[in-house]
Design a protein around this motif. Structure first.
Motif, short mmCIF file in Angstrom:
data_model
loop_
_atom_site.label_atom_id
_atom_site.label_comp_id
_atom_site.label_asym_id
_atom_site.label_seq_id
_atom_site.Cartn_x
_atom_site.Cartn_y
_atom_site.Cartn_z
N ILE A 15 -8.10 -2.04 -0.69
CA ILE A 15 -8.41 -0.89 -1.53
C ILE A 15 -8.36 0.40 -0.73
O ILE A 15 -7.80 1.42 -1.18
CB ILE A 15 -9.79 -1.06 -2.20
CG1 ILE A 15 -9.77 -2.24 -3.17
CG2 ILE A 15 -10.22 0.21 -2.91
CD1 ILE A 15 -11.13 -2.67 -3.67
N GLN A 16 -8.92 0.37 0.48
CA GLN A 16 -8.88 1.56 1.33
C GLN A 16 -7.44 1.96 1.63
O GLN A 16 -7.10 3.15 1.61
CB GLN A 16 -9.62 1.28 2.64
CG GLN A 16 -11.13 1.26 2.51
CD GLN A 16 -11.81 0.88 3.82
OE1 GLN A 16 -11.21 0.28 4.70
NE2 GLN A 16 -13.08 1.24 3.95
N PHE A 17 -6.59 0.98 1.91
CA PHE A 17 -5.18 1.27 2.20
C PHE A 17 -4.50 1.90 0.98
O PHE A 17 -3.85 2.94 1.08
CB PHE A 17 -4.45 -0.03 2.60
CG PHE A 17 -2.96 0.11 2.62
CD1 PHE A 17 -2.32 0.76 3.68
CD2 PHE A 17 -2.19 -0.39 1.57
CE1 PHE A 17 -0.94 0.91 3.68
CE2 PHE A 17 -0.81 -0.25 1.57
CZ PHE A 17 -0.19 0.40 2.63
N MET A 18 -4.67 1.28 -0.17
CA MET A 18 -4.00 1.78 -1.38
C MET A 18 -4.51 3.15 -1.79
O MET A 18 -3.76 3.97 -2.32
CB MET A 18 -4.20 0.79 -2.53
CG MET A 18 -3.37 -0.47 -2.43
SD MET A 18 -1.59 -0.17 -2.40
CE MET A 18 -1.31 0.49 -4.04
N SER A 19 -5.78 3.42 -1.55
CA SER A 19 -6.36 4.69 -1.99
C SER A 19 -5.69 5.89 -1.31
O SER A 19 -5.70 7.00 -1.85
CB SER A 19 -7.87 4.71 -1.72
OG SER A 19 -8.14 4.78 -0.33
N LYS A 20 -5.09 5.66 -0.17
CA LYS A 20 -4.39 6.74 0.55
C LYS A 20 -3.11 7.15 -0.19
O LYS A 20 -2.54 8.22 0.10
CB LYS A 20 -4.07 6.32 1.97
CG LYS A 20 -5.31 6.13 2.84
CD LYS A 20 -4.96 5.65 4.24
CE LYS A 20 -6.18 5.61 5.16
NZ LYS A 20 -7.21 4.68 4.70
N LEU A 21 -2.65 6.32 -1.11
CA LEU A 21 -1.45 6.63 -1.89
C LEU A 21 -1.77 7.29 -3.22
O LEU A 21 -0.86 7.69 -3.95
CB LEU A 21 -0.65 5.34 -2.15
CG LEU A 21 -0.23 4.51 -0.94
CD1 LEU A 21 0.49 3.24 -1.40
CD2 LEU A 21 0.67 5.32 -0.01
N VAL A 22 -3.05 7.38 -3.55
CA VAL A 22 -3.47 7.89 -4.86
C VAL A 22 -3.57 9.41 -4.83
O VAL A 22 -4.20 9.99 -3.95
CB VAL A 22 -4.81 7.27 -5.30
CG1 VAL A 22 -5.23 7.83 -6.66
CG2 VAL A 22 -4.70 5.75 -5.37
N LEU A 23 -2.95 10.02 -5.81
CA LEU A 23 -2.93 11.47 -5.94
C LEU A 23 -4.35 12.03 -6.08
O LEU A 23 -5.16 11.52 -6.85
CB LEU A 23 -2.12 11.83 -7.19
CG LEU A 23 -2.02 13.30 -7.60
CD1 LEU A 23 -1.11 14.05 -6.63
CD2 LEU A 23 -1.46 13.40 -9.02
N GLY A 24 -4.65 13.11 -5.35
CA GLY A 24 -5.88 13.84 -5.55
C GLY A 24 -5.62 14.99 -6.52
O GLY A 24 -4.80 15.87 -6.23
N THR A 25 -6.28 14.98 -7.68
CA THR A 25 -5.96 15.96 -8.73
C THR A 25 -6.96 17.11 -8.84
O THR A 25 -6.78 18.00 -9.66
CB THR A 25 -5.84 15.27 -10.10
OG1 THR A 25 -7.10 14.69 -10.45
CG2 THR A 25 -4.78 14.18 -10.06
N ARG A 26 -8.01 17.08 -8.04
CA ARG A 26 -8.99 18.17 -8.00
C ARG A 26 -9.29 18.50 -6.54
O ARG A 26 -9.05 17.68 -5.65
CB ARG A 26 -10.29 17.78 -8.71
CG ARG A 26 -10.15 17.36 -10.17
CD ARG A 26 -10.18 18.53 -11.12
NE ARG A 26 -10.04 18.09 -12.51
CZ ARG A 26 -10.14 18.89 -13.56
NH1 ARG A 26 -10.39 20.17 -13.41
NH2 ARG A 26 -9.98 18.42 -14.79
N ALA A 27 -9.84 19.67 -6.31
CA ALA A 27 -10.14 20.12 -4.94
C ALA A 27 -11.43 19.48 -4.46
O ALA A 27 -12.51 20.06 -4.53
CB ALA A 27 -10.23 21.64 -4.88
#
Length: 486
Positions: free
Chosen positions: A327-339
């Motif tokens: 999960i930690q690895f995959m989360s690095k690929l997830v777009l951050g949509t807010r500041a």
């Protein structure tokens, strides 16, 4: 009481800068018949976010040009940082921003736009009394120094985000009422109490958190029936089943499952990843069913449900400990949509650092596994302990089968097994097989097409080929097809 609270959750596929959020807020509170999103409360979020302290004032000033009156047509309700978890200066500055914003609201509209402040991760009645006292102190200071009129004080909304607090919510509210009297001499007759699904689900699993939220709503109603006081439950939920399944495809089932809420959060994915027609029908259904009396006889099986909840949490945490690295690895690929602020982290019960709930769910779906399925094989233990257990559980959690049905449809075990070791895969497979054994092939309220599954496979291929930019794009494409990021 407000029925629809628009929030700034980063669960949509649309990217917002803090500057965009002012225009967004105005559109959120313009009535549906005028083409807006029809919410009557806007949460300005400072928890773990780089939100400007001037944002509340900016929304008030912008409202002058749109024929809407803050404090009458809609409220602005900031969520301030918890000083136990974030910097104390951020906590104080956010409170000050909320209080001083009312100066401008009074100047332009003769109203108080901010009437409530939310404290996340609320833990104790003393902590809450201290924050309420702090709000009152800042209000007095601004009133004395800058002529703020104090017709009514800003009231604190505690946000509880653990299943433990949800299951004891009536005791906590009563303790809070007494603490307000003893600590700050404040006699309150009405309480808005906020219960959040996401964090309780990530840390304890879907079954446990669902039992906790339902129990909190019922206990708040029972508490007010047994006293002279009022409580107005706010439920914080998103579109994925793990985060509450507040989605257009189950809107009628949702209002029945969580009957007793007075306010529901309308998060970003519901506003921006939903067709307009479906969005309007969903928020109207939610608003029209707010404040309905729930069936308090469901609490007759309270101890049985609590026992099942803690057993389910135990099984879920065992799985989570084995999944956390992936999960930690995959989360690095997830777009951050807010500041958001990178310094604001949460840890799992196992002690390992976890991504926040939205990235957690997005990561799981991107690996080919619907997160509400994790630990679901515990239902076999329930059934073996007492055949009546499953009947009680399904009567209490009426949306559970559709939660699982959705996540089964969006899961692909052939893809998922490439992300985890064999033992972990077998544990998850058992979770899925057990659901099918007891309930058959559960229908999904929404079904992905073959294109979705092909993109799941392509995402894994791009990760293996170290084509990270394409992998990140695929995570967003999959989210758009689901109707939410996480």
């Amino acid at each position: 009481m407000p029925k629809l609270m628009a929030t700034q959750h980063p669960d949509s596929t649309i990217v917002f800068t803090p500057q965009d959020e002012v225009k967004e807020a105005i559109e959120d509170v313009i009535p549906l018949e005028r083409g807006g999103r029809g919410c009557d409360e806007k949460m300005v979020d400072y928890e773990g976010k780089a939100t400007p302290y001037s944002q509340i004032r900016a929304i008030i000033e912008e409202a002058r040009y749109h024929d809407i009156v803050p404090g009458e047509d809609f409220l602005i309700t900031p969520r301030v940082p918890n000083p136990r978890l974030e910097d104390k200066d951020k906590h104080l500055l956010a409170i000050t921003a909320a209080v001083t914003a009312n100066m401008y609201s009074q100047m332009y509209f003769n109203t108080n736009a901010v009437q409530f402040i939310v404290l996340p991760m609320s833990a104790s009645t003393i902590e809450l009394a201290e924050v309420q006292r702090r709000i009152l102190k800042v209000e007095r200071l601004v009133a004395e120094e800058f002529s703020l009129r104090r017709e009514e004080w800003i009231r604190l909304i505690p946000l509880f985000e653990t299943s433990e607090s949800h299951m004891h919510i009536d005791e906590i509210i009563e303790g809070l009422r007494i603490a307000f009297i003893k600590e700050i001499g404040l006699f309150e007759k009405e309480f808005r109490v906020f219960v959040g699904k996401s964090d309780s689900a990530i840390h304890g699993g879907h079954i446990t958190s669902s039992i906790g939220i339902k129990m909190a709503i019922l206990k708040m109603w029972r508490w007010q029936q047994n006293t002279m006081f009022k409580s107005y439950p706010i439920v914080g939920m998103g579109k994925p089943p793990m985060r509450g399944h507040m989605a257009e495809w189950v809107r009628n089932e949702w209002v029945e499952a969580w009957k007793g809420y007075f306010t529901a959060t309308v998060q970003s994915a519901l506003r921006f990843n939903t067709d307009r027609k479906d969005y309007v029908a969903t928020v109207m259904t939610i608003a029209n069913n707010a404040g309905k009396v729930p069936d308090l006889s469901l609490l007759d099986e309270e101890q049985r449900l609590i026992s099942m909840a803690w057993k389910a949490s135990e099984v879920y945490v065992q799985r989570l400990d084995r999944l956390v690295d992936a999960i930690q690895f995959m989360s690095k690929l997830v777009l951050g949509t807010r500041a958001r602020l990178d310094t604001y982290k949460r840890k799992a019960k196992t002690g390992k650092e976890m991504p926040r709930a939205i990235k957690f769910c997005a990561s799981m779906y991107s690996m080919g596994l619907g997160p509400s399925l994790v630990g679901a094989s515990v239902i076999e233990d329930f059934a073996k302990g007492d055949a009546y257990n499953l009947e009680v559980l399904m009567k209490f959690l009426t949306l559970l089968k559709k939660d699982w049905g959705f996540d089964l449809a969006y899961s692909n075990l052939d893809v998922f097994k490439k992300y985890v070791d064999e033992k972990t895969f077998e544990m998850i497979k058992k979770d899925i097989d057990t659901i099918k054994e007891y309930f058959g092939d559960l229908p999904s309220p929404k079904t992905p097409d073959e294109k979705y599954m092909n993109k799941l496979k392509e995402l894994r291929e791009k990760i293996e080929a170290a084509e990270i930019s394409r992998a990140k794009a695929l995570v967003v494409e999959l989210a758009e097809m689901r109707g939410f990021l996480g």
